[in-house]
Each structure stands twice: as C-alpha cells, then as structure tokens.
Design a protein around this motif. Structure first.
Motif, PDB file in Angstrom:
ATOM      1  N   UNK A  91      -4.280  -8.891  -4.634  1.00 53.96           N
ATOM      2  CA  UNK A  91      -3.069  -8.082  -4.740  1.00 53.96           C
ATOM      3  C   UNK A  91      -3.388  -6.597  -4.598  1.00 53.96           C
ATOM      4  N   UNK A  92      -2.369  -5.841  -4.197  1.00 53.85           N
ATOM      5  CA  UNK A  92      -2.538  -4.405  -4.037  1.00 53.85           C
ATOM      6  C   UNK A  92      -2.778  -3.712  -5.370  1.00 53.85           C
ATOM      7  N   UNK A  93      -3.424  -2.565  -5.308  1.00 53.78           N
ATOM      8  CA  UNK A  93      -3.709  -1.790  -6.507  1.00 53.78           C
ATOM      9  C   UNK A  93      -2.435  -1.122  -7.036  1.00 53.78           C
ATOM     10  N   UNK A  94      -2.372  -0.968  -8.340  1.00 54.73           N
ATOM     11  CA  UNK A  94      -1.238  -0.289  -8.969  1.00 54.73           C
ATOM     12  C   UNK A  94      -1.523   1.177  -9.281  1.00 54.73           C
ATOM     13  N   UNK A  95      -2.748   1.612  -9.034  1.00 49.78           N
ATOM     14  CA  UNK A  95      -3.139   2.965  -9.420  1.00 49.78           C
ATOM     15  C   UNK A  95      -4.080   3.564  -8.391  1.00 49.78           C
ATOM     16  N   UNK A  96      -3.822   4.824  -8.053  1.00 50.27           N
ATOM     17  CA  UNK A  96      -4.740   5.592  -7.216  1.00 50.27           C
ATOM     18  C   UNK A  96      -5.133   6.848  -7.984  1.00 50.27           C
ATOM     19  N   UNK A  97      -6.429   7.114  -8.088  1.00 48.62           N
ATOM     20  CA  UNK A  97      -6.946   8.259  -8.855  1.00 48.62           C
ATOM     21  C   UNK A  97      -7.576   9.258  -7.894  1.00 48.62           C
ATOM     22  N   UNK A  98      -7.213  10.514  -8.038  1.00 44.51           N
ATOM     23  CA  UNK A  98      -7.755  11.584  -7.214  1.00 44.51           C
ATOM     24  C   UNK A  98      -8.177  12.746  -8.111  1.00 44.51           C
ATOM     25  N   UNK A  99      -9.104  13.546  -7.618  1.00 43.87           N
ATOM     26  CA  UNK A  99      -9.533  14.777  -8.295  1.00 43.87           C
ATOM     27  C   UNK A  99      -9.595  15.872  -7.241  1.00 43.87           C
ATOM     28  N   UNK A 100      -8.932  16.980  -7.510  1.00 50.12           N
ATOM     29  CA  UNK A 100      -8.898  18.013  -6.489  1.00 50.12           C
ATOM     30  C   UNK A 100      -8.498  19.374  -7.011  1.00 50.12           C
ATOM     31  N   UNK A 101      -8.126  20.246  -6.071  1.00 47.20           N
ATOM     32  CA  UNK A 101      -7.706  21.619  -6.360  1.00 47.20           C
ATOM     33  C   UNK A 101      -6.186  21.675  -6.462  1.00 47.20           C
ATOM     34  N   UNK A 102      -5.705  22.372  -7.493  1.00 46.06           N
ATOM     35  CA  UNK A 102      -4.270  22.478  -7.747  1.00 46.06           C
ATOM     36  C   UNK A 102      -3.917  23.953  -7.869  1.00 46.06           C
ATOM     37  N   UNK A 103      -2.967  24.401  -7.047  1.00 50.20           N
ATOM     38  CA  UNK A 103      -2.507  25.789  -7.081  1.00 50.20           C
ATOM     39  C   UNK A 103      -0.988  25.782  -7.207  1.00 50.20           C
ATOM     40  N   UNK A 104      -0.473  26.569  -8.148  1.00 51.56           N
ATOM     41  CA  UNK A 104       0.980  26.625  -8.351  1.00 51.56           C
ATOM     42  C   UNK A 104       1.406  28.066  -8.581  1.00 51.56           C
ATOM     43  N   UNK A 105       2.554  28.400  -8.023  1.00 50.57           N
ATOM     44  CA  UNK A 105       3.121  29.723  -8.222  1.00 50.57           C
ATOM     45  C   UNK A 105       4.614  29.620  -8.451  1.00 50.57           C
TER      46      UNK A 105
ATOM     47  N   UNK B 120       0.808  -1.214   0.000  1.00 52.41           N
ATOM     48  CA  UNK B 120       0.000   0.000   0.000  1.00 52.41           C
ATOM     49  C   UNK B 120       0.839   1.261   0.000  1.00 52.41           C
ATOM     50  N   UNK B 121       2.059   1.183  -0.554  1.00 53.63           N
ATOM     51  CA  UNK B 121       2.957   2.331  -0.577  1.00 53.63           C
ATOM     52  C   UNK B 121       2.390   3.463  -1.430  1.00 53.63           C
ATOM     53  N   UNK B 122       2.645   4.684  -1.006  1.00 54.00           N
ATOM     54  CA  UNK B 122       2.292   5.912  -1.731  1.00 54.00           C
ATOM     55  C   UNK B 122       0.791   6.087  -1.918  1.00 54.00           C
ATOM     56  N   UNK B 123       0.019   5.453  -1.015  1.00 50.75           N
ATOM     57  CA  UNK B 123      -1.417   5.705  -0.971  1.00 50.75           C
ATOM     58  C   UNK B 123      -2.291   4.762  -1.762  1.00 50.75           C
ATOM     59  N   UNK B 124      -1.736   3.795  -2.502  1.00 51.98           N
ATOM     60  CA  UNK B 124      -2.586   2.847  -3.233  1.00 51.98           C
ATOM     61  C   UNK B 124      -3.186   1.850  -2.251  1.00 51.98           C
ATOM     62  N   UNK B 125      -4.250   1.181  -2.684  1.00 49.68           N
ATOM     63  CA  UNK B 125      -4.901   0.182  -1.825  1.00 49.68           C
ATOM     64  C   UNK B 125      -3.976  -1.017  -1.638  1.00 49.68           C
ATOM     65  N   UNK B 126      -3.692  -1.412  -0.384  1.00 46.18           N
ATOM     66  CA  UNK B 126      -2.781  -2.532  -0.141  1.00 46.18           C
ATOM     67  C   UNK B 126      -3.428  -3.876  -0.452  1.00 46.18           C
TER      68      UNK B 126
END
Length: 318
Positions: free
Chosen positions: A212-226, A194-200
C-alpha cells in the motif's frame, strides 16, 4: 479634655476612612497589567447574481465564505509568543449546477521568540504551522471521486531559525535553515495513487496490490517567510504574505511558493470588502485532468495554482 480627645479621635477616624475609600477606588479602577493581546474576528463574505428576462443571458448564483480568525499574542521584554487559528469555508450555488466548494481551510500557526537585548528586532525563533481542510475536494463537475479529503493532505512545518520583527513598519521576516515538513495522506485511495508526493502503492503485473501507498512524507529543508501589513490608503489595509520552502534531500533549489495578497476595505464598523489573490506552487501536487473522457483523472504534473476573491461582507469582532 474629654471633648478635645473626642474631636482628635473623630478627625483621625474620618481621615483614615477617606484614605481607605481612595485606595479602594484606585484599586477598583486600576487596569490590570497583562502581556497578552487577544483578537477574535468573524467575517462573512458573499456575492449574488440574479437575472429575470435578461436579454444578455446569465445564470442566477449565490456564494458565501465564512472566516474565523483567533489570535493570541504574548510579549514581555525578551520573549514573544504569537499563535493564530484560521478556519475558512465557502460554498457556491449556481442554477442547474451542483453545490460547489470555493474555500476550505483549517490552519494553526504558532511562533515563539526570544531576544537577548530588548532593543533588538531579531529573535531566536521556533515556528509551527499545521494546515488541512474540512471536507472533500473535487475536480468539478466530477463529484464521484474526491481529489482531496480531511487530513489528505495535511501539512505540518516545525523549524528553528531567526525572525526579524519591526512593529513600526509592521514587517516580519523569518529565516530557518532547518525546518521539518511532514505531508499526511491518510485516505487509502489517495495514498495508493501517490497523491501530494507520498510514495504510491506497488502492484504486480496482474494489477494486484503488493504494498500500500505511504501515508506520510518527511522532508527537511530551508523555510523563508515574510509578512507585511500596511495602510495603503485611508481604511484600506494590505496584507502581503510570502512563504518559500525547499527540501534538502529532494531536488534542493526547487522551491515551493505560497503567496497571499489581500486588501481589506473598511466601509463601517461591521461592513467590509475584500480583494485578494492566492498563488501556490508545490512540485508534489500534480495537476489532474480527464484526458480520455472516461471519468478517470490522470496526473500530468505540477502547475501554478491561482485563486482570486472579490466580495463584500459582514465583520464582527468578539
């Protein structure tokens, strides 16, 4: 009469020839119009310590970091397209100690922007970012089990929003209310943990693998960069870059932080010095420690990650 016609014909011929030569010369010397700007940089930063009969003690060591930056910028009235490839790799060797990795990065950035008014500094933008590493990472001195690998993890950001760009102030601010983040962990052992937040992985009571653990984690959110670049003193350029991200579906308000602050000191055309720091915080990246002294790393929880760099190096632009 024939002589007059001959003279008139000769004068007209000479004038036409000179005009043709002038036009051709102008065509040859004319700089072609292009909307592209290319930047290619190679930097080699190194440090070295050597001791012989030094009463205060110390270990001989040498380290080096190679950095390649390739940029392509397009700008034409209403449209901009900026792309960048980064490839960094560094090693350190100290007496009586194994060779250790100090830097490892593959990163691709691309931003496309469009504005309705050529006087406006705001663009409708789409931004893409991909990041991974070249080789295995370890919790030194334990080199038996890697804690990261190529494409384990790999991060991909893709979003739409709006970007403010001021060439005069060398300032960029990007705001995206809708950005997709994908975390890839293709190594089976790391995915099962379950390293780096994927389902173990799921195990039964006897310890047998069920799923077996998942190979992919999908997220949707707010992104701010400067990003801000400025000359703080003569021959000293500061680059300050901050990225914030928060997932809508998982603990929204828990912000991932990626902050880089670098100072490039130009000594001459090919010799530079670099002072920098890099701070990371990601709730999905758990700090691991060998708390039982049995060689097994136990995930304890997220911690702020800090990296600092001070070195002198060679610079080449091509």
């Amino acid at each position: 009469m024939r002589l007059k016609l001959f003279l008139i014909f000769t004068i007209v011929f000479i004038l036409n020839t000179k005009a043709a030569i002038l036009i051709d010369t102008l065509d040859i010397n004319q700089v072609p119009l292009t909307h592209w700007k290319e930047t290619n940089n190679f930097r080699l930063i190194f440090t070295q310590n050597s001791f012989v009969n030094w009463s205060a003690g110390g270990n001989n060591s040498i380290s080096g970091i190679a950095k390649i930056n390739i940029k392509r910028d397009y700008k034409n009235n209403h449209t901009v397209w900026q792309s960048e490839l980064k490839a960094y790799y560094g090693l350190n060797k100290e007496a009586s100690r194994e060779l250790r990795k100090t830097e490892d990065l593959i990163e691709l950035n691309s931003t496309f922007g469009y504005r309705n008014n050529i006087n406006s500094k705001w663009y409708y933008s789409a931004k893409f970012n991909f990041k991974t590493q070249f080789t295995n990472g370890y919790k030194y001195p334990n080199t038996d089990k890697p804690i990261s690998k190529f494409f384990s993890p790999a991060y991909n950001f893709l979003g739409v929003g709006s970007e403010y760009f001021s060439k005069q102030n060398a300032l960029k601010i990007y705001l995206s209310p809708l950005t997709n983040k994908m975390t890839f962990v293709y190594n089976k052992l790391l995915a099962n943990e379950g390293s780096f937040g994927v389902e173990p992985a799921v195990y039964d009571d006897a310890g047998n693998l069920v799923t077996e653990g998942e190979n992919l984690k999908v997220e949707v959110g707010t992104y701010i960069a400067g990003e801000w670049n400025t000359e703080v003193m003569e021959n000293i350029i500061m680059n300050n870059k901050l990225i914030l991200y928060s997932d809508y579906l998982n603990k929204y308000g828990n912000v991932d932080v990626n902050w880089e602050l670098n100072f490039d000191l130009t000594i001459n055309k090919h010799v530079t010095a670099n002072v920098g720091s890099h701070i990371l915080y990601d709730d999905d990246v758990k700090h691991k420690e060998d708390i039982n002294n049995d060689g097994k790393l136990v995930a304890l929880g997220p911690k702020t990650q800090l990296k600092q760099l001070l070195g002198v190096g060679l610079f080449y632009s091509f």
